[in-house]
Design a protein around this motif. Structure first.
Motif, mmCIF file in Angstrom:
data_model
loop_
_atom_site.group_PDB
_atom_site.id
_atom_site.type_symbol
_atom_site.label_atom_id
_atom_site.label_comp_id
_atom_site.label_asym_id
_atom_site.label_seq_id
_atom_site.Cartn_x
_atom_site.Cartn_y
_atom_site.Cartn_z
ATOM 1 N N ALA A 92 0.940 -1.233 0.054
ATOM 2 C CA ALA A 92 -0.075 0.034 -0.128
ATOM 3 C C ALA A 92 0.840 1.314 -0.134
ATOM 4 C CB ALA A 92 -0.873 -0.060 1.530
ATOM 5 N N GLY A 93 2.010 1.261 0.753
ATOM 6 C CA GLY A 93 2.939 2.379 0.714
ATOM 7 C C GLY A 93 3.450 2.600 -0.531
ATOM 8 N N LEU A 94 3.961 1.566 -1.355
ATOM 9 C CA LEU A 94 4.623 1.734 -2.570
ATOM 10 C C LEU A 94 3.352 2.284 -3.648
ATOM 11 C CD1 LEU A 94 7.308 -1.135 -2.658
ATOM 12 C CD2 LEU A 94 7.519 1.329 -2.063
ATOM 13 N N ASN A 95 2.336 1.464 -3.707
ATOM 14 C CA ASN A 95 1.235 1.788 -4.460
ATOM 15 C C ASN A 95 1.550 1.826 -5.979
ATOM 16 O OD1 ASN A 95 -1.621 2.515 -4.255
ATOM 17 N ND2 ASN A 95 -1.192 4.514 -4.712
ATOM 18 N N SER B 180 -6.772 7.447 -1.768
ATOM 19 C CA SER B 180 -6.924 6.211 -1.208
ATOM 20 C C SER B 180 -5.983 5.135 -1.967
ATOM 21 C CB SER B 180 -8.391 5.819 -1.180
ATOM 22 O OG SER B 180 -8.597 5.781 -2.783
ATOM 23 N N THR B 181 -5.724 3.958 -1.338
ATOM 24 C CA THR B 181 -4.753 3.315 -2.070
ATOM 25 C C THR B 181 -5.244 2.280 -3.266
ATOM 26 O OG1 THR B 181 -5.320 1.576 -0.400
ATOM 27 C CG2 THR B 181 -3.305 2.963 0.031
ATOM 28 N N LEU B 182 -4.437 1.904 -4.009
ATOM 29 C CA LEU B 182 -4.835 0.959 -5.174
ATOM 30 C C LEU B 182 -5.730 -0.178 -4.601
ATOM 31 C CD1 LEU B 182 -1.880 1.193 -7.318
ATOM 32 C CD2 LEU B 182 -4.166 2.107 -7.980
ATOM 33 N N ASP B 183 -6.749 -1.056 -5.121
ATOM 34 C CA ASP B 183 -7.349 -0.080 -6.371
ATOM 35 C C ASP B 183 -9.059 -0.127 -5.689
ATOM 36 O OD1 ASP B 183 -8.373 0.123 -8.823
ATOM 37 O OD2 ASP B 183 -8.323 -1.762 -9.390
ATOM 38 N N SER B 184 -9.316 1.077 -5.914
ATOM 39 C CA SER B 184 -10.915 1.655 -5.334
ATOM 40 C C SER B 184 -11.622 2.143 -6.679
ATOM 41 C CB SER B 184 -10.507 2.265 -4.420
ATOM 42 O OG SER B 184 -12.170 2.823 -4.030
ATOM 43 N N CYS B 185 -12.305 1.411 -7.392
ATOM 44 C CA CYS B 185 -13.280 1.913 -8.445
ATOM 45 C C CYS B 185 -14.856 2.026 -7.861
ATOM 46 C CB CYS B 185 -13.019 0.812 -9.523
ATOM 47 S SG CYS B 185 -13.895 1.411 -10.903
#
Length: 259
Positions: A86-89, A214-219
């Motif tokens: 999540a940090g590298l994203n 927000s972190t990946l992946d939020s659609c």
């Protein structure tokens, strides 16, 4: 660090909670303020609410007393790996508007990628769309789907939704607005003019992980007619449906209840 401490505490105290939630549905709504605070709260205060407000409403899969379904106890290494990810994203870019065509069963040669020019700031030209539709109809094809874009990834181009939707409506074409990139920015009043005409679209999507931190992946996907989405996921395709098969399906369902 505070998140790490909170999770470490949870591993210790999770066994003290009943595995299944003992609170009534909607309990959390009574605990959440009706409006956002005027002043920011400390992270310590926010996380301090978790044991009191959040934990009682959970089914505690991490509890050593949980024996349902399958074991899913996370390891500390796994949790740290998720935090690192999540940090590298890091995002992986794929060819989605062509892959989607292949998945839906439409022949690739029936996919139209309309060229754009600098004159329109690389937005889709309504006149060009109209010409393409008419050419397809002349050779016996049926235009059925248009993907307009708010914020093309490569150029941040914004298509003119209103005229595109008006053209599509004449031919009964489903209009999907791909606002994955810049849609989140339209939460600001000064950018909402980019949404002019969106009320005539059939579906709309945006990625919260772009601009909204927000972190990946939020659609987020909105569909004007939710029944269309439900029908698209049915196990009985339209090509197999008629009055006879529908009656058999109902009969099989009713019989199945007694087996």
């Amino acid at each position: 660090m505070m998140v790490g401490i909170s999770l470490a505490d949870y591993f210790t105290i999770s066994k003290k909670y009943p595995v299944r939630s003992q609170v009534e549905p909607g309990y959390l709504e009574k605990l959440v303020p009706s409006s956002a605070p005027n002043q920011p709260e400390t992270l310590e205060k926010i996380l301090g609410r978790c044991p009191k407000d959040i934990f009682p409403g959970l089914t505690h899969w991490q509890s050593p007393n949980f024996f349902a379904y399958f074991p899913c106890i996370s390891s500390t290494a796994g949790i740290l790996g998720e935090m690192l990810s999540a940090g590298l994203n890091v995002a992986m870019v794929v060819e989605v508007f062509y892959k989607a065509v292949k998945i839906s069963g439409i022949k690739p040669e029936n996919f139209r990628a309309s060229p754009t020019t600098k004159a329109t700031e690389f937005a889709l030209c309504p006149e060009s769309l109209s010409v393409t539709i008419q050419e397809d109809i002349k050779v016996g094809l049926i235009p059925l789907f248009l993907c307009a874009t708010i914020g093309t990834t490569s150029t941040t181009a914004v298509d003119p939704l209103k005229p595109l939707c008006e053209i599509a409506k004449q031919y009964g074409i489903w209009v999907h607005v791909d606002a994955a990139y810049a849609g989140s920015a339209c939460i600001c009043p000064e950018f909402q003019h980019f949404l002019d005409g969106v009320e005539n679209a059939n579906s709309f999507s945006l990625n919260a992980h772009k601009w909204l931190f927000s972190t990946l992946d939020s659609c987020c996907l909105w569909v004007k007619d939710s029944n269309s989405l439900t029908k698209a996921l049915t196990t009985t395709p339209e090509c197999l449906r008629n009055k006879a098969t529908d009656s058999k399906l109902v009969l099989i369902t009713k019989i199945g209840k007694y087996l």
